[in-house]
Design an enzyme around this catalytic site. Structure first.
Site, short mmCIF file in Angstrom:
data_model
loop_
_atom_site.label_atom_id
_atom_site.label_comp_id
_atom_site.label_asym_id
_atom_site.label_seq_id
_atom_site.Cartn_x
_atom_site.Cartn_y
_atom_site.Cartn_z
N ARG A 47 12.20 42.73 -6.28
CA ARG A 47 12.31 42.76 -4.65
C ARG A 47 13.84 42.89 -4.18
NH1 ARG A 47 8.43 39.78 -5.95
NH2 ARG A 47 9.40 38.00 -5.75
N GLU B 111 11.57 28.68 -10.17
CA GLU B 111 10.75 27.73 -9.56
C GLU B 111 9.63 27.59 -10.40
OE1 GLU B 111 9.48 28.82 -5.70
OE2 GLU B 111 8.37 26.88 -5.36
P1 AMP Z 1 14.93 30.56 -7.88
O1 AMP Z 1 15.55 30.94 -9.25
O2 AMP Z 1 14.11 29.24 -8.06
O3 AMP Z 1 15.99 30.39 -6.75
O4 AMP Z 1 13.85 31.57 -7.57
C1 AMP Z 1 14.26 32.86 -7.04
C2 AMP Z 1 13.62 34.04 -7.62
O5 AMP Z 1 12.20 33.98 -7.70
C3 AMP Z 1 13.52 35.40 -6.57
O6 AMP Z 1 13.98 36.41 -7.49
C4 AMP Z 1 12.51 35.44 -5.86
O7 AMP Z 1 11.91 36.71 -5.96
C5 AMP Z 1 11.24 34.54 -6.85
N1 AMP Z 1 10.82 33.44 -5.99
C6 AMP Z 1 10.91 32.03 -6.30
N2 AMP Z 1 10.05 31.49 -5.28
C7 AMP Z 1 9.40 32.36 -4.69
C8 AMP Z 1 8.44 32.26 -3.69
N3 AMP Z 1 7.92 31.04 -3.15
N4 AMP Z 1 7.89 33.46 -3.08
C9 AMP Z 1 8.40 34.65 -3.33
N5 AMP Z 1 9.34 34.75 -4.41
C10 AMP Z 1 9.76 33.79 -5.23
#
Ligand code: AMP
Length: 175
Positions: A63, A100
């Site tokens: 995205r 996450e």
């Molecule tokens: P992080 O590394 O934990 O900051 O996760 C960010 C990445 O995971 C991004 O590329 C987001 O597209 C995806 N992501 C994490 N959590 C979500 C969520 N709740 N909804 C949509 N995309 C998420």
């Protein structure tokens, strides 16, 4: 016209238990489908980093690509895809990171950044911050200067900002 954050928020759909039980997925497709919201998100990001003299804009699969490409176009900058392991065809730099939900590896083509170039990193969501930090490290390993990190959405309760401390960070819709 000032950007209407409530309008953006109304166009972001919560999808519970996607892609795994317990995750509330922030679905931005209704926002992307709305021509006013989509263009205002791009414009706000460009205005925020407008004085940064950006050479390259990194989009993080998948995205992040959608948001980073028009930002790059506005800056007259090049676009660089950061992808999940095994997707880029040429030699890569790789960085393991924590999501996450799970762990993964991000890659950037080894010749993507000319040393000294000024790079902006763009993604849809900042959750724990691991993805953005991995992308920033990839850029730096290739000699680029990270001018900032921009995400449409910030999940503040996960405190991802702490992981990317020291980088200029911009988000529009916070939860
Ligand atoms: P992080 O590394 O934990 O900051 O996760 C960010 C990445 O995971 C991004 O590329 C987001 O597209 C995806 N992501 C994490 N959590 C979500 C969520 N709740 N909804 C949509 N995309 C998420």
């Amino acid at each position: 016209m000032p950007i209407d954050i409530q309008r953006l928020r109304a166009l972001i759909r919560d999808v519970p238990d996607f892609p795994k039980p317990g995750i509330v997925f922030k679905d931005i497709t209704p926002l992307l489908a709305n021509e006013v919201a989509f263009s205002s998100v791009i414009d706000e990001t460009v205005v925020h980093f407008g004085r940064g003299n950006i050479d390259k804009v990194v989009g993080i699969e998948a995205r992040g690509f959608i948001l980073a490409s028009p930002v790059a176009y506005h800056f007259g900058a090049g676009f660089l895809p950061v992808r999940k392991a095994g997707k880029l065809p040429y030699q890569v730099e790789a960085e393991e990171y924590a999501l996450e939900y799970g762990t993964a590896t991000l890659e950037l083509h080894a010749d993507a950044v000319v040393p000294g170039e000024r790079v902006l990193i763009v993604d849809d969501v900042l959750a724990t911050g691991g993805t953005a930090r991995a992308a920033a490290r990839l850029v730096e390993r290739l000699g680029g200067k990270v001018i900032g990190i921009a995400t449409l959405i910030e999940l503040e309760f996960l405190e991802g900002r702490k992981l990317i401390e020291g980088y200029e960070f911009f988000s529009l819709v916070r939860y």
